[in-house]
Design an enzyme around this catalytic site. Structure first.
Site, PDB file in Angstrom:
ATOM      1  N   CYS A 116       0.775  -1.128   0.050  1.00  0.00           N
ATOM      2  CA  CYS A 116       0.090   0.003  -0.169  1.00  0.00           C
ATOM      3  C   CYS A 116       0.841   1.293  -0.027  1.00  0.00           C
ATOM      4  O   CYS A 116       0.303   2.251  -0.562  1.00  0.00           O
ATOM      5  CB  CYS A 116      -0.937  -0.031   1.283  1.00  0.00           C
ATOM      6  SG  CYS A 116      -2.005  -1.433   1.255  1.00  0.00           S
ATOM      7  N   HIS A 256      -3.959   6.779   2.563  1.00  0.00           N
ATOM      8  CA  HIS A 256      -4.380   5.484   2.253  1.00  0.00           C
ATOM      9  C   HIS A 256      -5.682   5.195   2.706  1.00  0.00           C
ATOM     10  O   HIS A 256      -6.024   5.316   3.691  1.00  0.00           O
ATOM     11  CB  HIS A 256      -3.033   4.421   2.490  1.00  0.00           C
ATOM     12  CG  HIS A 256      -3.351   2.982   2.316  1.00  0.00           C
ATOM     13  ND1 HIS A 256      -3.640   2.660   0.829  1.00  0.00           N
ATOM     14  CD2 HIS A 256      -3.728   1.826   2.943  1.00  0.00           C
ATOM     15  CE1 HIS A 256      -4.117   1.477   0.765  1.00  0.00           C
ATOM     16  NE2 HIS A 256      -3.948   1.020   1.786  1.00  0.00           N
ATOM     17  N   ASN A 286      -9.706  -0.495  -0.736  1.00  0.00           N
ATOM     18  CA  ASN A 286      -8.459  -0.580  -0.684  1.00  0.00           C
ATOM     19  C   ASN A 286      -7.757  -1.185  -2.056  1.00  0.00           C
ATOM     20  O   ASN A 286      -7.908  -2.598  -2.136  1.00  0.00           O
ATOM     21  CB  ASN A 286      -8.086  -1.228   0.727  1.00  0.00           C
ATOM     22  CG  ASN A 286      -6.443  -1.299   0.707  1.00  0.00           C
ATOM     23  OD1 ASN A 286      -5.799  -0.984   0.113  1.00  0.00           O
ATOM     24  ND2 ASN A 286      -6.294  -1.777   2.070  1.00  0.00           N
TER      25      ASN A 286
HETATM   26  N1  ACO Z   1     -19.145  -9.045   8.423  1.00  0.00           N
HETATM   27  C1  ACO Z   1     -19.564  -9.223   9.587  1.00  0.00           C
HETATM   28  N2  ACO Z   1     -18.690  -9.441  10.619  1.00  0.00           N
HETATM   29  C2  ACO Z   1     -17.477  -9.569  10.486  1.00  0.00           C
HETATM   30  C3  ACO Z   1     -16.604  -9.303   9.324  1.00  0.00           C
HETATM   31  C4  ACO Z   1     -17.713  -9.172   8.073  1.00  0.00           C
HETATM   32  N3  ACO Z   1     -17.286  -8.872   7.121  1.00  0.00           N
HETATM   33  N4  ACO Z   1     -15.320  -9.601   9.151  1.00  0.00           N
HETATM   34  C5  ACO Z   1     -15.227  -9.615  10.769  1.00  0.00           C
HETATM   35  N5  ACO Z   1     -16.318  -9.855  11.251  1.00  0.00           N
HETATM   36  C6  ACO Z   1     -16.550 -10.145  12.555  1.00  0.00           C
HETATM   37  C7  ACO Z   1     -15.697 -10.932  13.248  1.00  0.00           C
HETATM   38  O1  ACO Z   1     -15.714 -12.378  13.078  1.00  0.00           O
HETATM   39  C8  ACO Z   1     -15.428 -10.706  14.808  1.00  0.00           C
HETATM   40  O2  ACO Z   1     -16.827 -11.469  15.242  1.00  0.00           O
HETATM   41  P1  ACO Z   1     -16.818 -12.072  16.799  1.00  0.00           P
HETATM   42  O3  ACO Z   1     -16.225 -10.816  17.725  1.00  0.00           O
HETATM   43  O4  ACO Z   1     -17.723 -13.104  16.626  1.00  0.00           O
HETATM   44  O5  ACO Z   1     -15.357 -12.979  16.866  1.00  0.00           O
HETATM   45  C9  ACO Z   1     -16.234  -9.361  14.861  1.00  0.00           C
HETATM   46  O6  ACO Z   1     -16.606  -8.837  13.439  1.00  0.00           O
HETATM   47  C10 ACO Z   1     -15.129  -8.292  14.914  1.00  0.00           C
HETATM   48  O7  ACO Z   1     -13.846  -8.731  14.273  1.00  0.00           O
HETATM   49  P2  ACO Z   1     -12.697  -7.692  14.378  1.00  0.00           P
HETATM   50  O8  ACO Z   1     -11.559  -8.387  13.414  1.00  0.00           O
HETATM   51  O9  ACO Z   1     -12.325  -7.533  15.556  1.00  0.00           O
HETATM   52  O10 ACO Z   1     -13.180  -6.493  13.658  1.00  0.00           O
HETATM   53  P3  ACO Z   1     -12.544  -4.908  13.309  1.00  0.00           P
HETATM   54  O11 ACO Z   1     -13.090  -3.897  13.980  1.00  0.00           O
HETATM   55  O12 ACO Z   1     -10.992  -5.202  13.839  1.00  0.00           O
HETATM   56  O13 ACO Z   1     -12.466  -4.993  11.939  1.00  0.00           O
HETATM   57  C11 ACO Z   1     -11.015  -5.096   9.889  1.00  0.00           C
HETATM   58  C12 ACO Z   1     -11.694  -5.771  11.082  1.00  0.00           C
HETATM   59  C13 ACO Z   1     -11.984  -4.410   9.162  1.00  0.00           C
HETATM   60  C14 ACO Z   1     -10.269  -5.912   9.072  1.00  0.00           C
HETATM   61  C15 ACO Z   1     -10.273  -4.121  10.873  1.00  0.00           C
HETATM   62  O14 ACO Z   1      -9.246  -4.801  11.541  1.00  0.00           O
HETATM   63  C16 ACO Z   1      -9.057  -3.479   9.827  1.00  0.00           C
HETATM   64  O15 ACO Z   1      -9.316  -2.501   8.881  1.00  0.00           O
HETATM   65  N6  ACO Z   1      -7.876  -3.792  10.027  1.00  0.00           N
HETATM   66  C17 ACO Z   1      -6.792  -3.003   9.058  1.00  0.00           C
HETATM   67  C18 ACO Z   1      -6.699  -3.435   7.738  1.00  0.00           C
HETATM   68  C19 ACO Z   1      -5.548  -2.906   6.867  1.00  0.00           C
HETATM   69  O16 ACO Z   1      -5.267  -1.653   7.175  1.00  0.00           O
HETATM   70  N7  ACO Z   1      -4.794  -3.633   6.162  1.00  0.00           N
HETATM   71  C20 ACO Z   1      -3.508  -3.100   5.469  1.00  0.00           C
HETATM   72  C21 ACO Z   1      -3.685  -2.369   4.248  1.00  0.00           C
HETATM   73  S1  ACO Z   1      -3.763  -3.942   3.035  1.00  0.00           S
HETATM   74  C22 ACO Z   1      -2.582  -4.093   2.217  1.00  0.00           C
HETATM   75  O17 ACO Z   1      -1.452  -3.649   2.556  1.00  0.00           O
HETATM   76  C23 ACO Z   1      -2.840  -5.035   0.790  1.00  0.00           C
END
Ligand code: ACO
Length: 331
Positions: A116, A256, A286
Site C-alpha cells: 500500500c 491510504h 483498498n
Molecule cells: N462481516 C461481519 N462480521 C465480520 C466481518 C464481516 N465482513 N469480518 C469480521 N467480522 C466479525 C468477526 O468475526 C468478529 O466477530 P466475533 O466478535 O464474533 O469474533 C467481529 O466482526 C469483530 O472482528 P474484528 O476483526 O475485531 O473487527 P475489526 O473491528 O477489527 O475490523 C477490519 C476488522 C475491518 C479488518 C479491521 O481490523 C481493519 O481494517 N484492519 C486494518 C486492515 C488494513 O489496514 N490492512 C492493511 C492494508 S492492506 C494491504 O497492504 C494489501
C-alpha cells in the site's frame, strides 16, 4: 551556486475497471451485511477488473491519461517505475508490459514492491532520479488487482479490497513547486501480519499450496489496525518536518484508504478538519499502492488542490511499510 532542481508532477491519470461489486452482492457471497461493512470499514462498493484485464492493462490506461495531461509523448519517457504486488506475472516486470503497451520504447522499466505504500516509495525513486539529473521524464504507475489474490470466502478480508490504477509524470523544475519531501520506512519483523504465503520461493505453487488457499491475502486485521494509525501519524509528521512545514500549511491530506476509522483517527490526532481529508474509500475500498495515486488524480480533477497548495500523501501497508510525501502543487 547551483540551482535546486525539484521533481514536479506535470500530469496525473487513473483507471478504474467498470465492474462494481456492492456490499449487497457481498452479502450473498459471505456471512456479512452492509451495516457491518459500512460502519467497521467505510466501504460501500469496490471495482473489479474484467477476466481479460491484467495489471498492465489497467496501468497502461492510467499512464496514457497522465501522459496526455502532461503533454508528454510515450517515447519521451526515460524511466517507467511500476508499484505493484499483483503484477501480470512474477516476472518479467509489469513495467515492461506497460512499456510495450504504451510505446515508451526509450524508457528503462522496473517494478517495486511496497504494497500500500508502493506509490510513495516509487515517487521517492523518481524524485531522486530527477533531482540527481539522471532522468528528465519519469512515469510512475501504481496498480493493483487485489481481487485476484483475495479469498472470496474470507469475510475478514474480502470486504476490504478492490482493483485500480493511478499514474503520474514527473519532470524537473527550478521553481518552488514539486515534491518537497518524502519519508519512507519499514519493519520487516512484521511481515507475518499481512502476506500472500503461497506462490513465491518460500512456498512454490503446488496442488497442496493451492488446496491450502496459500495464494490469497492473509491478514491480522486487528494488529495492523493498531499499528496503522501510529505509522501514518509518524510518517505524516516526519515528511512535514523535512519540508519545514506544519500541519496547518496543508490544503489536503490524501491518506491510504484501508479503513475509514484509521483515516479518522489519523486526522483527529493531526488536528485536521474533515474538509482537509480526502476520502474515496466508499467507492473503491483498498486498492493497495494504487489508492493514493488515484486519490491524487481525483482530488486534482475535483478541484480540491490548486496551484501553490501543499498536499500530503500518507500510507502504510504490508511489510510493514509506511511513508508520506509533501508536494507543492504546480499545475
Ligand atoms: N462481516 C461481519 N462480521 C465480520 C466481518 C464481516 N465482513 N469480518 C469480521 N467480522 C466479525 C468477526 O468475526 C468478529 O466477530 P466475533 O466478535 O464474533 O469474533 C467481529 O466482526 C469483530 O472482528 P474484528 O476483526 O475485531 O473487527 P475489526 O473491528 O477489527 O475490523 C477490519 C476488522 C475491518 C479488518 C479491521 O481490523 C481493519 O481494517 N484492519 C486494518 C486492515 C488494513 O489496514 N490492512 C492493511 C492494508 S492492506 C494491504 O497492504 C494489501
Amino acid at each position: 551556486m547551483e540551482t535546486k532542481i525539484r521533481a514536479t508532477i506535470t500530469g496525473t491519470g487513473s483507471y478504474l475497471p467498470a465492474k462494481i461489486l456492492t456490499n449487497a452482492e457481498l452479502e450473498k457471497m459471505v456471512d456479512t451485511n452492509d451495516e457491518w461493512i459500512t460502519t467497521r470499514t467505510g466501504v460501500k462498493e469496490r471495482r473489479l477488473a474484467a477476466a481479460e484485464e491484467a495489471a498492465s492493462d489497467l496501468g497502461a490506461e492510467a499512464a496514457r491519461r497522465a501522459l496526455k495531461e502532461a503533454k508528454v509523448k510515450p517515447e519521451e519517457i526515460d524511466c517507467l517505475i511500476v508499484a505493484t504486488i499483483t503484477g501480470d506475472m512474477p516476472f518479467p516486470a509489469t513495467a515492461c508490459f506497460i512499456q510495450n503497451l504504451i510505446g515508451a520504447k526509450n524508457a528503462a522499466a522496473f517494478d517495486i514492491s511496497a504494497a500500500c505504500t508502493g506509490f510513495i516509495y516509487a515517487l521517492s525513486i523518481g524524485k531522486a532520479y530527477i533531482e540527481s539529473k539522471t532522468y528528465k521524464k519519469v512515469l510512475i504507475v501504481a496498480v493493483d488487482l487485489l481481487s485476484r489474490i483475495t479469498d472470496w470466502t474470507d469475510r475478514g478480508t474480502c470486504v476490504l479490497f478492490g482493483d485500480g490504477a493511478g499514474a503520474v509524470v514527473l519532470e524537473p523544475t527550478t521553481g518552488e513547486q514539486g515534491i518537497h519531501s518524502i519519508y519512507i520506512g519499514a519493519d520487516g519483523a512484521l511481515t507475518h501480519l499481512l502476506h500472500q504465503p503461497g506462490g513465491g520461493s518460500r512456498n512454490p505453487a503446488t496442488a497442496k499450496t493451492v488446496a491450502d488457499r496459500m495464494h490469497y491475502i492473509k491478514m491480522s486485521g486487528n494488529e495492523i489496525f493498531k499499528l496503522a494509525v501510529t505509522a501514518m501519524l509518524d510518517s505524516a509528521r516526519k515528511a512535514l518536518d523535512q519540508a519545514k512545514l506544519k500541519c496547518e500549511d496543508i490544503t489536503l491530506l490524501i491518506p491510504h484508504q484501508a479503513n475509514i476509522r484509521i483515516i479518522e483517527a489519523t486526522a483527529k490526532r493531526l488536528k485536521l478538519p474533515v474538509e482537509k481529508i480526502f476520502v474515496n474509500i466508499q467507492k473503491y475500498g483498498n486498492m493497495s499502492g494504487a489508492t493514493t495515486a488515484i486519490g491524487l488524480d481525483e482530488a486534482y480533477h475535483e478541484g480540491r488542490i490548486k496551484k501553490g497548495d501543499y498536499v500530503e500523501l500518507v500510507a502504510f501497508g504490508a511489510g510493514l511499510t509506511w511513508g508520506a510525501a509533501v508536494i507543492k502543487w504546480g499545475k
